[in-house]
Design a protein around this motif. Structure first.
Motif, PDB file in Angstrom:
ATOM      1  N   ILE A  18      43.291  38.897  34.578  1.00 26.52           N
ATOM      2  CA  ILE A  18      42.105  38.098  34.880  1.00 26.52           C
ATOM      3  C   ILE A  18      42.486  36.739  35.483  1.00 26.52           C
ATOM      4  O   ILE A  18      41.688  36.109  36.161  1.00 26.52           O
ATOM      5  CB  ILE A  18      41.225  37.919  33.615  1.00 26.52           C
ATOM      6  N   THR A  19      43.718  36.306  35.263  1.00 36.20           N
ATOM      7  CA  THR A  19      44.152  35.021  35.822  1.00 36.20           C
ATOM      8  C   THR A  19      44.394  35.093  37.325  1.00 36.20           C
ATOM      9  O   THR A  19      44.509  34.065  37.982  1.00 36.20           O
ATOM     10  CB  THR A  19      45.437  34.523  35.136  1.00 36.20           C
ATOM     11  N   ARG A  20      44.482  36.296  37.866  1.00 36.57           N
ATOM     12  CA  ARG A  20      44.695  36.476  39.309  1.00 36.57           C
ATOM     13  C   ARG A  20      43.336  36.447  39.997  1.00 36.57           C
ATOM     14  O   ARG A  20      42.680  37.471  40.139  1.00 36.57           O
ATOM     15  CB  ARG A  20      45.437  37.778  39.588  1.00 36.57           C
ATOM     16  N   THR A  21      42.920  35.264  40.422  1.00 33.64           N
ATOM     17  CA  THR A  21      41.585  35.088  41.001  1.00 33.64           C
ATOM     18  C   THR A  21      41.555  35.176  42.518  1.00 33.64           C
ATOM     19  O   THR A  21      40.515  35.483  43.092  1.00 33.64           O
ATOM     20  CB  THR A  21      40.984  33.738  40.570  1.00 33.64           C
ATOM     21  N   THR A  22      42.687  34.894  43.165  1.00 38.52           N
ATOM     22  CA  THR A  22      42.673  34.871  44.628  1.00 38.52           C
ATOM     23  C   THR A  22      43.697  35.803  45.276  1.00 38.52           C
ATOM     24  O   THR A  22      43.615  36.041  46.473  1.00 38.52           O
ATOM     25  CB  THR A  22      42.927  33.439  45.162  1.00 38.52           C
ATOM     26  N   GLN A  64      39.942  42.059  38.345  1.00 40.82           N
ATOM     27  CA  GLN A  64      38.889  41.524  37.498  1.00 40.82           C
ATOM     28  C   GLN A  64      38.025  40.469  38.187  1.00 40.82           C
ATOM     29  O   GLN A  64      37.224  39.800  37.536  1.00 40.82           O
ATOM     30  CB  GLN A  64      39.492  40.975  36.204  1.00 40.82           C
ATOM     31  N   TRP A  65      38.179  40.350  39.493  1.00 43.38           N
ATOM     32  CA  TRP A  65      37.359  39.440  40.285  1.00 43.38           C
ATOM     33  C   TRP A  65      36.869  40.197  41.515  1.00 43.38           C
ATOM     34  O   TRP A  65      37.662  40.854  42.194  1.00 43.38           O
ATOM     35  CB  TRP A  65      38.154  38.202  40.707  1.00 43.38           C
ATOM     36  N   PRO A  66      35.577  40.124  41.820  1.00 50.51           N
ATOM     37  CA  PRO A  66      35.022  40.900  42.942  1.00 50.51           C
ATOM     38  C   PRO A  66      35.705  40.615  44.277  1.00 50.51           C
ATOM     39  O   PRO A  66      35.896  41.534  45.077  1.00 50.51           O
ATOM     40  CB  PRO A  66      33.551  40.487  42.994  1.00 50.51           C
ATOM     41  N   ASP A  67      36.102  39.359  44.516  1.00 48.98           N
ATOM     42  CA  ASP A  67      36.740  39.030  45.800  1.00 48.98           C
ATOM     43  C   ASP A  67      38.069  39.758  45.991  1.00 48.98           C
ATOM     44  O   ASP A  67      38.475  40.036  47.114  1.00 48.98           O
ATOM     45  CB  ASP A  67      36.959  37.528  45.924  1.00 48.98           C
ATOM     46  N   LEU A  68      38.745  40.069  44.890  1.00 51.98           N
ATOM     47  CA  LEU A  68      40.019  40.783  45.003  1.00 51.98           C
ATOM     48  C   LEU A  68      39.829  42.274  45.276  1.00 51.98           C
ATOM     49  O   LEU A  68      40.760  42.955  45.682  1.00 51.98           O
ATOM     50  CB  LEU A  68      40.850  40.616  43.729  1.00 51.98           C
ATOM     51  N   GLY A  91      34.397  45.007  36.512  1.00 51.82           N
ATOM     52  CA  GLY A  91      34.030  44.007  35.505  1.00 51.82           C
ATOM     53  C   GLY A  91      35.259  43.315  34.969  1.00 51.82           C
ATOM     54  O   GLY A  91      36.391  43.601  35.376  1.00 51.82           O
ATOM     55  N   ARG A  92      35.008  42.388  34.058  1.00 53.03           N
ATOM     56  CA  ARG A  92      36.093  41.615  33.463  1.00 53.03           C
ATOM     57  C   ARG A  92      36.324  42.053  32.024  1.00 53.03           C
ATOM     58  O   ARG A  92      35.395  42.467  31.339  1.00 53.03           O
ATOM     59  CB  ARG A  92      35.755  40.124  33.509  1.00 53.03           C
ATOM     60  N   LEU A  93      37.556  41.915  31.567  1.00 52.57           N
ATOM     61  CA  LEU A  93      37.883  42.302  30.199  1.00 52.57           C
ATOM     62  C   LEU A  93      37.555  41.208  29.200  1.00 52.57           C
ATOM     63  O   LEU A  93      37.204  41.497  28.062  1.00 52.57           O
ATOM     64  CB  LEU A  93      39.388  42.614  30.082  1.00 52.57           C
ATOM     65  N   LEU A  94      37.709  39.962  29.585  1.00 50.17           N
ATOM     66  CA  LEU A  94      37.522  38.852  28.659  1.00 50.17           C
ATOM     67  C   LEU A  94      36.354  37.980  29.080  1.00 50.17           C
ATOM     68  O   LEU A  94      36.000  37.899  30.199  1.00 50.17           O
ATOM     69  CB  LEU A  94      38.790  38.003  28.565  1.00 50.17           C
TER      70      LEU A  94
END
Length: 153
Positions: free
Chosen positions: A113-117, A136-140, A150-153
């Motif tokens: 989840i920390t990988r946002t970009t 865990q981010w739609p842009d990825l 979706g996201r886990l946390l």
């Protein structure tokens, strides 16, 4: 004749990777689970009642650890014969996905989840081997062969 229980091999680093993989427990519920991680206080405590194999660390961009863990992964996957290998990273996933591919296991990677970009180095290395690759981010999700669920946390 009874059917054999399906086997899941759960591969992660300590810390946040471990917590995210624990959050995915419904994905392997009902399966015989084997954990592969690195020795650490949190893995010792949180996985104290689980079947755990410990890889060699530190793994961060360490060629020596990668080579040691390739042999460890080959032996462990050959002995355990998992139906699926599920990982949230990090580097320990790479040798286990290589061995898992050779033994015909289904390979599922969930990016942190920390990988946002951007996709992590481990993610970039295992993505071509993966049967399913989640972010865990739609842009990825635009990344090749990546899915957002979706996201886990």
């Amino acid at each position: 004749m009874a059917t054999a229980e399906r086997r899941a091999m759960l591969v992660c680093s300590p810390g946040g990777h471990l917590l995210q993989l624990l959050a995915l427990e419904p994905a392997w519920e009902g399966m015989e689970a084997t954990w592969v991680t690195l020795p650490a206080a949190d893995t010792d405590y949180l996985l104290r009642e689980e079947r755990v194999f410990h890889g060699r660390g530190p793994t961060n961009r360490s060629l020596r650890a990668l080579i040691a863990n390739l042999g460890f992964a080959w032996r462990t996957v050959r002995r355990e014969r998992p139906d699926v290998i599920l990982s949230t990273g990090a580097a320990l996933a790479v040798p286990f996905f290589l061995a898992g591919k050779l033994f015909g296991a289904r390979l599922v990677f969930v990016e942190s989840i920390t990988r946002t970009t951007s996709i992590s180095l481990s993610g970039r290395l295992v993505r071509p081997l993966s049967d399913a690759f989640f972010v865990q981010w739609p842009d990825l999700a635009r990344a090749k062969r990546a899915r957002f669920a979706g996201r886990l946390l």
